[in-house]
Design an enzyme around this catalytic site. Structure first.
Site, PDB file in Angstrom:
ATOM      1  N   ALA A  66      13.991 -33.421   6.106  1.00 51.16           N
ATOM      2  CA  ALA A  66      13.533 -34.571   6.884  1.00 51.16           C
ATOM      3  C   ALA A  66      14.758 -35.142   7.596  1.00 51.16           C
ATOM      4  O   ALA A  66      15.885 -34.966   7.130  1.00 51.16           O
ATOM      5  CB  ALA A  66      12.940 -35.615   5.949  1.00 51.16           C
ATOM      6  N   GLY A 112      12.557 -31.431   3.074  1.00 52.36           N
ATOM      7  CA  GLY A 112      11.278 -31.301   3.777  1.00 52.36           C
ATOM      8  C   GLY A 112      11.067 -29.918   4.376  1.00 52.36           C
ATOM      9  O   GLY A 112       9.927 -29.495   4.583  1.00 52.36           O
TER      10      GLY A 112
HETATM   11  N1  COA Z   1      18.678 -34.861   9.028  1.00 53.21           N
HETATM   12  C1  COA Z   1      19.308 -35.244  10.158  1.00 53.21           C
HETATM   13  N2  COA Z   1      20.256 -34.508  10.751  1.00 53.21           N
HETATM   14  C2  COA Z   1      20.562 -33.326  10.179  1.00 53.21           C
HETATM   15  C3  COA Z   1      19.943 -32.865   8.994  1.00 53.21           C
HETATM   16  C4  COA Z   1      18.965 -33.710   8.413  1.00 53.21           C
HETATM   17  N3  COA Z   1      18.299 -33.350   7.306  1.00 53.21           N
HETATM   18  N4  COA Z   1      20.494 -31.679   8.657  1.00 53.21           N
HETATM   19  C5  COA Z   1      21.404 -31.396   9.602  1.00 53.21           C
HETATM   20  N5  COA Z   1      21.462 -32.388  10.520  1.00 53.21           N
HETATM   21  C6  COA Z   1      22.309 -32.470  11.712  1.00 53.21           C
HETATM   22  C7  COA Z   1      23.740 -32.859  11.352  1.00 53.21           C
HETATM   23  O1  COA Z   1      23.833 -34.268  11.205  1.00 53.21           O
HETATM   24  C8  COA Z   1      24.480 -32.345  12.541  1.00 53.21           C
HETATM   25  O2  COA Z   1      24.280 -33.215  13.635  1.00 53.21           O
HETATM   26  P1  COA Z   1      25.522 -33.651  14.585  1.00 53.21           P
HETATM   27  O3  COA Z   1      26.022 -32.357  15.148  1.00 53.21           O
HETATM   28  O4  COA Z   1      24.891 -34.533  15.612  1.00 53.21           O
HETATM   29  O5  COA Z   1      26.515 -34.322  13.695  1.00 53.21           O
HETATM   30  C9  COA Z   1      23.731 -31.053  12.880  1.00 53.21           C
HETATM   31  O6  COA Z   1      22.450 -31.189  12.302  1.00 53.21           O
HETATM   32  C10 COA Z   1      24.397 -29.820  12.321  1.00 53.21           C
HETATM   33  O7  COA Z   1      24.549 -29.990  10.925  1.00 53.21           O
HETATM   34  P2  COA Z   1      25.951 -29.816  10.152  1.00 53.21           P
HETATM   35  O8  COA Z   1      25.879 -30.620   8.893  1.00 53.21           O
HETATM   36  O9  COA Z   1      27.081 -30.095  11.068  1.00 53.21           O
HETATM   37  O10 COA Z   1      25.909 -28.237   9.826  1.00 53.21           O
HETATM   38  P3  COA Z   1      26.658 -27.494   8.651  1.00 53.21           P
HETATM   39  O11 COA Z   1      26.499 -26.037   8.926  1.00 53.21           O
HETATM   40  O12 COA Z   1      28.028 -28.046   8.444  1.00 53.21           O
HETATM   41  O13 COA Z   1      25.827 -27.869   7.311  1.00 53.21           O
HETATM   42  C11 COA Z   1      23.803 -28.195   6.040  1.00 53.21           C
HETATM   43  C12 COA Z   1      24.514 -27.417   7.169  1.00 53.21           C
HETATM   44  C13 COA Z   1      22.345 -27.782   6.033  1.00 53.21           C
HETATM   45  C14 COA Z   1      24.460 -27.825   4.694  1.00 53.21           C
HETATM   46  C15 COA Z   1      23.954 -29.716   6.279  1.00 53.21           C
HETATM   47  O14 COA Z   1      23.554 -29.984   7.606  1.00 53.21           O
HETATM   48  C16 COA Z   1      23.133 -30.583   5.362  1.00 53.21           C
HETATM   49  O15 COA Z   1      23.479 -30.740   4.206  1.00 53.21           O
HETATM   50  N6  COA Z   1      22.025 -31.167   5.860  1.00 53.21           N
HETATM   51  C17 COA Z   1      21.210 -32.092   5.141  1.00 53.21           C
HETATM   52  C18 COA Z   1      20.329 -31.356   4.154  1.00 53.21           C
HETATM   53  C19 COA Z   1      19.525 -32.339   3.341  1.00 53.21           C
HETATM   54  O16 COA Z   1      20.019 -33.086   2.534  1.00 53.21           O
HETATM   55  N7  COA Z   1      18.205 -32.298   3.566  1.00 53.21           N
HETATM   56  C20 COA Z   1      17.272 -33.087   2.805  1.00 53.21           C
HETATM   57  C21 COA Z   1      16.869 -34.287   3.512  1.00 53.21           C
HETATM   58  S1  COA Z   1      15.752 -35.253   2.529  1.00 53.21           S
END
Ligand code: COA
Length: 260
Positions: A66, A112
């Site tokens: 999400a 999500g």
């Molecule tokens: N919600 C909002 N934005 C998200 C997102 C989420 N769940 N997951 C990724 N993004 C965004 C990041 O903020 C980033 O945006 P930006 O470039 O404007 O800063 C972009 O997507 C790329 O993500 P990034 O974190 O830079 O990629 P990464 O390869 O370093 O890491 C993940 C990948 C998946 C490990 C990491 O993005 C992450 O942990 N995401 C959240 C996962 C999560 O907790 N989901 C559950 C939500 S309830």
């Protein structure tokens, strides 16, 4: 249909629904959930569509969860409403769709995103896929059905561990956990989904719809799945598909189901 956050295509009776916010790793914001609702509702109504393949755009993510930026300052009541509306509008809609929904998990399926994949009728994954429910690392719990569907798929102990550690499992482990049915390369992921869809489409869509309903009945509180099965079995005898299926078998020819 015009969408901003998803792609909706149709080819050879397959609908391809692709979450398309690759810069945000296809995170599910409110608008995306609304568009997915409309796309699935429309696929359900469209007689030309027999199977739906759900995937994410880009090579990195199916859906990374999400959209955290949207709910970071929510109150308890807003949080409750977010989960309730999302479950009703999208996750339950997908799970109860009368047409098969195959999730093709092409990268991160987190929070999500994994919940959406789990709402689909079954999942296949590319070998770079990583899955998990990281919510407790954010101080929240899964809200789109994850606490219910993950134990159903992988068993209570594994689900508890995945949820409590907030960790990710890779595609191989997801296969071992029965969270996905097949693992293949990124290039072969959609072709594999199409191959499975092709096998499904040889069969009666009316019978498949009844089978989905009967299987799902096992997971509904207060519903006797065996009774739902008996009803669905009985109703099948009144369908044109049943007449065609049985007469094709008896006449040693391939069935050509009218879908009625
Ligand atoms: N919600 C909002 N934005 C998200 C997102 C989420 N769940 N997951 C990724 N993004 C965004 C990041 O903020 C980033 O945006 P930006 O470039 O404007 O800063 C972009 O997507 C790329 O993500 P990034 O974190 O830079 O990629 P990464 O390869 O370093 O890491 C993940 C990948 C998946 C490990 C990491 O993005 C992450 O942990 N995401 C959240 C996962 C999560 O907790 N989901 C559950 C939500 S309830």
């Amino acid at each position: 249909m015009n969408f901003e956050n998803i792609l909706f295509e149709e080819n050879d009776q397959i609908a391809y629904i692709t979450i398309n916010r690759p810069a945000k790793l296809n995170a599910l914001n409110r608008a995306t959930i609304q568009e997915l609702h409309e796309a699935f509702a429309s696929a359900e109504e469209d007689r030309d569509i027999k199977v739906i393949i759900l995937t994410g755009s880009g090579e990195k993510a199916f859906v990374a969860g999400a959209d955290i930026s949207e709910f970071a300052d929510f109150s308890a009541e807003e949080g409750r409403r977010l989960a309730a509306e999302g479950q009703e509008k999208l996750f339950d809609l997908v799970a109860n769709l009368s047409k098969p929904v195959i999730a093709a998990v092409n990268g991160f399926a987190l929070g999500g995103g994994l919940e959406l994949a789990m709402a689909a009728h079954f999942r296949i994954a590319s070998d770079n896929a990583r899955m998990g429910l990281p919510e407790v690392s954010l101080g929240v719990i899964p809200g789109y059905g994850g606490t219910q569907r993950l134990p159903q798929l992988v068993g209570k102990g594994r689900a508890m561990e995945m949820i409590m550690t907030a960790g990710m499992i890779d595609a191989r482990q997801a296969l071992e956990y029965h969270l996905v049915n097949h693992v293949t390369t990124t290039e072969e992921l959609i072709p594999l989904a199409e191959k499975i869809a092709g096998k499904i489409m040889n069969n009666s869509s009316v019978a498949i719809a009844a089978a989905i309903k009967a299987v799902n009945a096992n997971y509904e509180d207060g519903v006797n799945g065996y009774k739902v099965e008996i009803e669905g079995f009985g109703r099948s005898f009144g369908t044109a598909d049943f007449k065609e299926g049985t007469s094709a078998f008896l006449n040693k020819r391939k069935a050509d189901f009218p879908g009625e």
